[in-house]
Design a protein around this motif. Structure first.
Motif, PDB file in Angstrom:
ATOM      1  N   SER A 222       0.802  -1.224   0.000  1.00 47.27           N
ATOM      2  CA  SER A 222       0.000   0.000   0.000  1.00 47.27           C
ATOM      3  C   SER A 222       0.833   1.271   0.000  1.00 47.27           C
ATOM      4  O   SER A 222       0.326   2.346  -0.353  1.00 47.27           O
ATOM      5  N   GLN A 223       2.099   1.180   0.392  1.00 48.31           N
ATOM      6  CA  GLN A 223       2.910   2.394   0.487  1.00 48.31           C
ATOM      7  C   GLN A 223       3.295   2.956  -0.876  1.00 48.31           C
ATOM      8  O   GLN A 223       3.933   4.006  -0.965  1.00 48.31           O
ATOM      9  N   ASN A 224       2.889   2.287  -1.950  1.00 45.35           N
ATOM     10  CA  ASN A 224       3.076   2.827  -3.292  1.00 45.35           C
ATOM     11  C   ASN A 224       1.961   3.794  -3.680  1.00 45.35           C
ATOM     12  O   ASN A 224       2.090   4.492  -4.696  1.00 45.35           O
ATOM     13  N   ALA A 225       0.893   3.845  -2.901  1.00 41.02           N
ATOM     14  CA  ALA A 225      -0.174   4.800  -3.180  1.00 41.02           C
ATOM     15  C   ALA A 225       0.377   6.218  -3.077  1.00 41.02           C
ATOM     16  O   ALA A 225       1.258   6.509  -2.270  1.00 41.02           O
ATOM     17  N   ALA A 226      -0.140   7.103  -3.900  1.00 40.48           N
ATOM     18  CA  ALA A 226       0.417   8.453  -3.994  1.00 40.48           C
ATOM     19  C   ALA A 226       0.405   9.179  -2.658  1.00 40.48           C
ATOM     20  O   ALA A 226       1.302   9.982  -2.375  1.00 40.48           O
ATOM     21  N   ARG A 227      -0.565   8.912  -1.809  1.00 42.98           N
ATOM     22  CA  ARG A 227      -0.684   9.656  -0.549  1.00 42.98           C
ATOM     23  C   ARG A 227       0.095   9.013   0.594  1.00 42.98           C
ATOM     24  O   ARG A 227       0.140   9.541   1.693  1.00 42.98           O
ATOM     25  N   LYS A 228       0.720   7.854   0.338  1.00 45.35           N
ATOM     26  CA  LYS A 228       1.432   7.149   1.403  1.00 45.35           C
ATOM     27  C   LYS A 228       2.917   7.511   1.377  1.00 45.35           C
ATOM     28  O   LYS A 228       3.467   7.917   0.356  1.00 45.35           O
ATOM     29  N   THR A 229       3.555   7.318   2.522  1.00 49.15           N
ATOM     30  CA  THR A 229       4.983   7.566   2.653  1.00 49.15           C
ATOM     31  C   THR A 229       5.643   6.387   3.351  1.00 49.15           C
ATOM     32  O   THR A 229       4.975   5.586   4.017  1.00 49.15           O
ATOM     33  N   THR A 230       6.969   6.310   3.217  1.00 52.46           N
ATOM     34  CA  THR A 230       7.765   5.234   3.810  1.00 52.46           C
ATOM     35  C   THR A 230       8.945   5.855   4.537  1.00 52.46           C
ATOM     36  O   THR A 230       9.494   6.872   4.095  1.00 52.46           O
ATOM     37  N   ALA A 231       9.353   5.241   5.634  1.00 53.22           N
ATOM     38  CA  ALA A 231      10.542   5.706   6.348  1.00 53.22           C
ATOM     39  C   ALA A 231      11.728   5.747   5.394  1.00 53.22           C
ATOM     40  O   ALA A 231      12.026   4.781   4.700  1.00 53.22           O
ATOM     41  N   ALA A 232      12.410   6.888   5.362  1.00 53.47           N
ATOM     42  CA  ALA A 232      13.510   7.082   4.416  1.00 53.47           C
ATOM     43  C   ALA A 232      14.743   6.292   4.845  1.00 53.47           C
ATOM     44  O   ALA A 232      14.957   6.047   6.039  1.00 53.47           O
ATOM     45  N   PRO A 233      15.590   5.909   3.902  1.00 53.55           N
ATOM     46  CA  PRO A 233      16.861   5.283   4.257  1.00 53.55           C
ATOM     47  C   PRO A 233      17.657   6.190   5.185  1.00 53.55           C
ATOM     48  O   PRO A 233      17.747   7.392   4.959  1.00 53.55           O
ATOM     49  N   TYR A 234      18.201   5.609   6.233  1.00 51.20           N
ATOM     50  CA  TYR A 234      19.060   6.254   7.220  1.00 51.20           C
ATOM     51  C   TYR A 234      18.303   7.055   8.286  1.00 51.20           C
ATOM     52  O   TYR A 234      18.925   7.600   9.194  1.00 51.20           O
ATOM     53  N   THR A 235      16.974   7.132   8.202  1.00 54.67           N
ATOM     54  CA  THR A 235      16.275   7.841   9.261  1.00 54.67           C
ATOM     55  C   THR A 235      16.366   7.079  10.572  1.00 54.67           C
ATOM     56  O   THR A 235      16.340   5.832  10.591  1.00 54.67           O
ATOM     57  N   LEU A 236      16.481   7.819  11.674  1.00 48.84           N
ATOM     58  CA  LEU A 236      16.281   7.222  12.991  1.00 48.84           C
ATOM     59  C   LEU A 236      14.805   6.924  13.167  1.00 48.84           C
ATOM     60  O   LEU A 236      13.941   7.538  12.534  1.00 48.84           O
ATOM     61  N   ARG A 237      14.490   5.981  14.036  1.00 47.67           N
ATOM     62  CA  ARG A 237      13.109   5.623  14.340  1.00 47.67           C
ATOM     63  C   ARG A 237      12.799   5.937  15.800  1.00 47.67           C
ATOM     64  O   ARG A 237      13.698   5.933  16.651  1.00 47.67           O
ATOM     65  N   ALA A 238      11.543   6.209  16.073  1.00 49.57           N
ATOM     66  CA  ALA A 238      11.108   6.552  17.432  1.00 49.57           C
ATOM     67  C   ALA A 238      10.988   5.276  18.255  1.00 49.57           C
ATOM     68  O   ALA A 238       9.905   4.750  18.488  1.00 49.57           O
ATOM     69  N   ARG A 239      12.126   4.776  18.693  1.00 48.37           N
ATOM     70  CA  ARG A 239      12.201   3.539  19.465  1.00 48.37           C
ATOM     71  C   ARG A 239      13.018   3.798  20.733  1.00 48.37           C
ATOM     72  O   ARG A 239      13.700   4.816  20.854  1.00 48.37           O
TER      73      ARG A 239
END
Length: 293
Positions: A222-239
């Protein structure tokens, strides 16, 4: 007093540098800013020209976590923005085009999420993504098995897949495309997910129903839908720990025998860049993009 520093000729306010943001390791905001500054050479090309959604966690992962999609109040006038279409009418979003913009955004304490299209061609994707999400007791080990199957399936269609950890539990597969409407890319990605479920029975599920997912890998197309986004390479995550969505080699994917083998934190990335360079750099080369089948 809030420190102001100069970054490539721009004055950037950096605040609360001693604040602990990732409690498992005591990782502070100052360390977060240092990570983004040192990863910037590899990170920025994956953000450039893509509107960013900022998943902010200013008080750490146990505090309030919220998406900022519109340009935040107080954004400096030197930060680039772009108009994007939305069903409720056009809106403006931030573009992280350079190091000062990256450091300004990082000071907000954020994960960086991007769509599969660039600002100049909204809703026309130049990248395909498949998010492999394991349902317990499955782990990233099972995701790796699915990733190899999908890599070979994409290769049969003339597309080269690259892998990165999600920075959470699973894997992301990406492939560069000759520009194609997001709706068509989404439809193709769904076909891949359905075929993976048929090809790996008992291991893969393509439907989102959580009741179907225990012990299986959900191939989220589903993240290929125009309105969706994906965590970018190298981003930190809220963990709790400063986990990173880190590019990985296919050798690492094929040999993975335990979740810890593909779990990377901020301190791991400089060494990986020294050894491998940016493993996702081919995604940035239009000459390597393949046509949508």
């Amino acid at each position: 007093m809030t420190p102001i520093t100069e970054v490539a000729g721009r004055k950037v306010t950096l605040s609360n540098l001693d604040k602990v943001l990732h409690p498992a390791t005591g990782f502070t905001k100052g360390e977060l800013l240092h990570y983004y500054a040192t990863a910037a050479e590899a990170f920025l090309p994956h953000l450039r020209d893509r509107p960013v959604s900022l998943l902010r966690y200013p008080d750490g992962p146990d505090g309030q976590v919220f998406f900022t999609k519109n340009v935040p109040p107080g954004t400096p006038d030197w930060v680039a923005t772009t108009e994007v279409p939305r069903s409720e009418g056009p809106a403006r979003m931030v573009l992280v085009q350079d190091l000062p913009s990256l450091m300004w955004a990082a000071n907000l304490v954020t994960e960086f999420h991007t769509p599969q299209w660039r600002a100049r061609t909204p809703d026309v994707a130049d990248r395909l993504v498949l998010d492999l999400d394991p349902g317990a007791p499955a782990t990233i080990v099972e995701c790796c098995r699915v990733a190899v199957w999908l890599r070979d399936r994409l290769a049969a269609d003339g597309l080269t897949a690259y892998a990165k950890t999600s920075g959470s539990k699973g894997l992301h597969l990406l492939a560069a495309l000759e520009p194609a409407p997001s709706a068509e890319v989404s439809a193709y990605a769904r076909v891949l997910a359905v075929e993976a479920e048929a090809g790996l029975p008992g291991l893969v599920v393509h439907r989102m129903n959580r009741s179907l997912r225990p012990g299986k890998v959900f191939v989220d197309f589903s993240q290929n839908a125009a309105r969706k986004t994906t965590a970018a390479p190298y981003t930190l995550r809220a963990r709790a720990a400063p986990a990173v969505s880190a590019p990985v080699t296919w050798g690492e994917v094929e040999s993975c025998a335990g979740p810890s083998e593909l779990a990377f934190v901020a301190g791991d990335i400089a060494g990986r860049l020294d050894r491998h360079g940016d493993l996702l750099a081919p995604l940035l080369d239009a000459g390597r993009a393949g046509p949508l089948p």
